[in-house]
Design an enzyme around this catalytic site. Structure first.
Site, mmCIF file in Angstrom:
data_model
loop_
_atom_site.group_PDB
_atom_site.id
_atom_site.type_symbol
_atom_site.label_atom_id
_atom_site.label_comp_id
_atom_site.label_asym_id
_atom_site.label_seq_id
_atom_site.Cartn_x
_atom_site.Cartn_y
_atom_site.Cartn_z
ATOM 1 N N ASP A 1 1.076 -1.475 -0.387
ATOM 2 C CA ASP A 1 -0.036 -0.314 -0.016
ATOM 3 C C ASP A 1 1.214 1.419 0.029
ATOM 4 O O ASP A 1 2.289 1.065 0.235
ATOM 5 C CB ASP A 1 -0.806 -0.233 1.073
ATOM 6 N N LYS A 2 0.117 2.617 -0.632
ATOM 7 C CA LYS A 2 0.830 3.687 0.209
ATOM 8 C C LYS A 2 0.455 4.539 0.628
ATOM 9 O O LYS A 2 -1.408 4.592 1.260
ATOM 10 C CB LYS A 2 0.666 3.838 -1.574
ATOM 11 N N HIS A 3 0.268 5.525 1.477
ATOM 12 C CA HIS A 3 -0.004 6.642 2.521
ATOM 13 C C HIS A 3 0.666 8.017 2.103
ATOM 14 O O HIS A 3 2.222 8.249 1.691
ATOM 15 C CB HIS A 3 0.038 5.884 3.807
ATOM 16 N N SER A 4 -0.100 8.638 1.750
ATOM 17 C CA SER A 4 0.360 10.356 1.517
ATOM 18 C C SER A 4 -0.325 10.905 2.654
ATOM 19 O O SER A 4 -1.179 11.065 3.627
ATOM 20 C CB SER A 4 -0.046 10.745 0.198
ATOM 21 N N THR B 1 -9.371 10.953 -0.611
ATOM 22 C CA THR B 1 -10.026 9.230 -1.498
ATOM 23 C C THR B 1 -11.185 9.451 -2.016
ATOM 24 O O THR B 1 -11.711 8.876 -2.738
ATOM 25 C CB THR B 1 -8.689 8.351 -1.971
ATOM 26 N N ARG C 1 -5.769 15.105 20.908
ATOM 27 C CA ARG C 1 -4.522 15.744 20.649
ATOM 28 C C ARG C 1 -5.046 16.748 20.255
ATOM 29 O O ARG C 1 -4.123 18.247 19.823
ATOM 30 C CB ARG C 1 -3.734 14.846 19.668
ATOM 31 N N SER D 1 0.385 7.817 14.492
ATOM 32 C CA SER D 1 -1.526 7.443 13.943
ATOM 33 C C SER D 1 -1.173 7.305 12.632
ATOM 34 O O SER D 1 -2.251 6.310 12.397
ATOM 35 C CB SER D 1 -1.822 9.736 13.666
ATOM 36 N N LYS E 1 -2.897 3.383 11.525
ATOM 37 C CA LYS E 1 -3.892 2.118 10.688
ATOM 38 C C LYS E 1 -3.582 1.901 9.304
ATOM 39 O O LYS E 1 -3.969 0.473 8.931
ATOM 40 C CB LYS E 1 -4.389 3.300 10.098
ATOM 41 N N LYS E 2 -2.346 1.940 9.088
ATOM 42 C CA LYS E 2 -1.750 1.140 7.893
ATOM 43 C C LYS E 2 -1.063 -0.090 8.161
ATOM 44 O O LYS E 2 -1.186 -0.854 7.283
ATOM 45 C CB LYS E 2 -0.840 2.048 7.223
#
Length: 440
Positions: A83-86, A123, A171, A186, A190-191
């Protein structure tokens, strides 16, 4: 047995916390046995005292383990889970092409995505511009789509990293959001709950980035790569440019349209192509689907050229209850704004700078994003034909085409676009799309 206040005291006095202490505290956040005041106190001590790498890994894994961790072994998939996270940007529509491209090359991409946050587009919001698109399939259906199609893009359910939700909410109201160990935990909780073999991080830099400076973006990327690898997931990061809108469009339906045109080859914005390809290359190499950059690029170009990536996108849309002929007939399905017309600059010159954050906020102001969670989104509004840094602007070349719900909204957006784009009498030096690759 630990006491929350003793854990807070230990961190307050500058000592490192043990894995057991961190797990006790995070489980208490999940179980509501730790108060909001105690969460706030620990967040503030971490903000001031930072965390060691072992502490950061423990925090991330404890938050990941506070809920369900997906396990794909029973499906006997014949490729890696990647996967990818931005960190988010404006016109950052890479996920919609990247997922299908990597799936078409043999990867499996169970992408759990987010909604728009502040000036950045989400997204999930983009996909919901597609009629019927279901971002919350049940767990069994999610697994079926991954097995059959190779990619699904869904929203975060309450069973994934539930401690993070409560921690983040505290936070948010205690000025402790911008702490690198807490941001890292954080994002990765999730990832990593996706049960990944490999991950690539896209950390944005520039006027539309989450982090305000290049140095902080770099520090965040290095922290994420260190922690994720420490947690056993092969991870690299790219620092990519957000000093201008990444795609040629910014909004929801307008970006989905551009994503389909990218996949079919109808139109590919060069910078969007550079960043999407670079991220896909990382995923293929980390996922061991390609041995090097050249092999990865050849495979990715092939699935774009032979239509396989576009086909996978179409199958994903259909599997998630969107139209079965969406790729062929996207214009029939995507909403269009009541008013579409170009905005021109008041002077001539070269575009020397762009306040990308302000452009993102202009889309939100038109109704293309949320100011609060209860807001409804107008999927049709946004910008297309965005001018780019270095473009020569005169009476012929517009700054953008604005898609708005009415004349008043168009006028407000036009004012924002003109204010956000700076002209100069000489062209600026060109900036790279990808600044740096970060590995462990």
């Amino acid at each position: 047995m630990f006491l929350a206040q003793e854990i807070i005291r230990k961190k307050r006095d500058g000592h490192a916390l043990s894995d057991e202490e961190i797990r006790f505290f995070i489980n208490g956040i999940r179980d509501n046995t730790i108060s909001e005041g105690q969460i706030a106190a620990l967040a503030m001590t971490i903000f001031f005292h930072d965390m060691t790498m072992p502490e950061r890994v423990s925090l991330t894994m404890a938050m990941r383990d506070s809920g369900t961790v997906l396990d794909w072994k029973s499906l006997n998939l014949n490729g890696p889970i990647v996967d990818k996270h931005s960190t988010g940007g404006v016109g950052d529509v890479t996920s919609l092409m990247l997922g299908p491209m990597v799936a078409a090359c043999g990867g499996y991409v169970p992408m759990i995505s987010g909604r728009g946050l502040g000036h950045t587009g989400g997204t999930l919001d983009k996909l919901e511009a597609i009629p019927g698109f279901d971002i919350f399939p049940d767990d069994n259906r999610f697994r079926e789509i991954i097995q059959d199609v190779g990619v699904a893009i869904i929203g975060q359910t309450s069973s994934l990293a539930p401690a993070d939700k409560r921690f983040y909410a505290t936070r948010d109201i205690t000025a402790t959001v911008d702490s690198i160990p807490l941001i890292t935990g954080s994002i990765l909780a999730k990832k990593l709950a996706e049960g990944l073999d490999a991950l690539v991080m896209d950390v944005k830099v520039g006027s539309g980035a989450f982090m305000p400076t290049y140095e902080l973006s770099e520090a965040l990327a290095e922290a994420i790569v260190g922690v994720a690898n420490g947690a056993g997931v092969r991870t690299t990061a790219l620092l990519t440019d957000m000093n201008q809108v990444l795609a040629s469009s910014a909004g929801n339906a307008v970006e989905v349209r551009e994503a389909v045109q990218f996949l079919t080859g109808e139109y590919r914005n060069p910078r969007l192509f550079d960043v999407t390809m670079a991220l896909c290359v990382e995923m293929l190499i980390s996922g061991q689907l390609a041995k090097d950059d050249a092999e990865a690029r050849a495979k990715l170009q092939a699935v774009l050229d032979n239509g396989k990536a576009a086909e996978v996108f179409g199958r994903m849309v259909a599997a998630q209850k969107g139209p079965s002929d969406f790729v062929e007939n996207y214009d029939k399905y995507l909403p269009t704004a009541m008013l579409s017309k170009a905005v021109y600059a008041d002077t001539e010159g070269f575009i020397s700078a762009m306040d990308t954050r302000a452009l993102g906020m202009a889309v939100v102001s038109m109704g293309g994003g949320r100011r609060q969670a209860s807001d409804t989104i107008d999927y049709s509004v946004g910008f297309t034909d965005m001018a780019r840094l270095g473009d020569s602007i005169d009476g012929q070349r517009p700054l953008a085409v604005i898609h708005a719900k009415d004349e008043a909204s168009w006028q407000e957006a036009a004012k924002a676009v003109k204010a956000a784009i700076i002209l100069d009498d000489k062209a600026p030096a060109s900036t790279p799309s990808v600044y740096r690759r970060i590995t462990e």
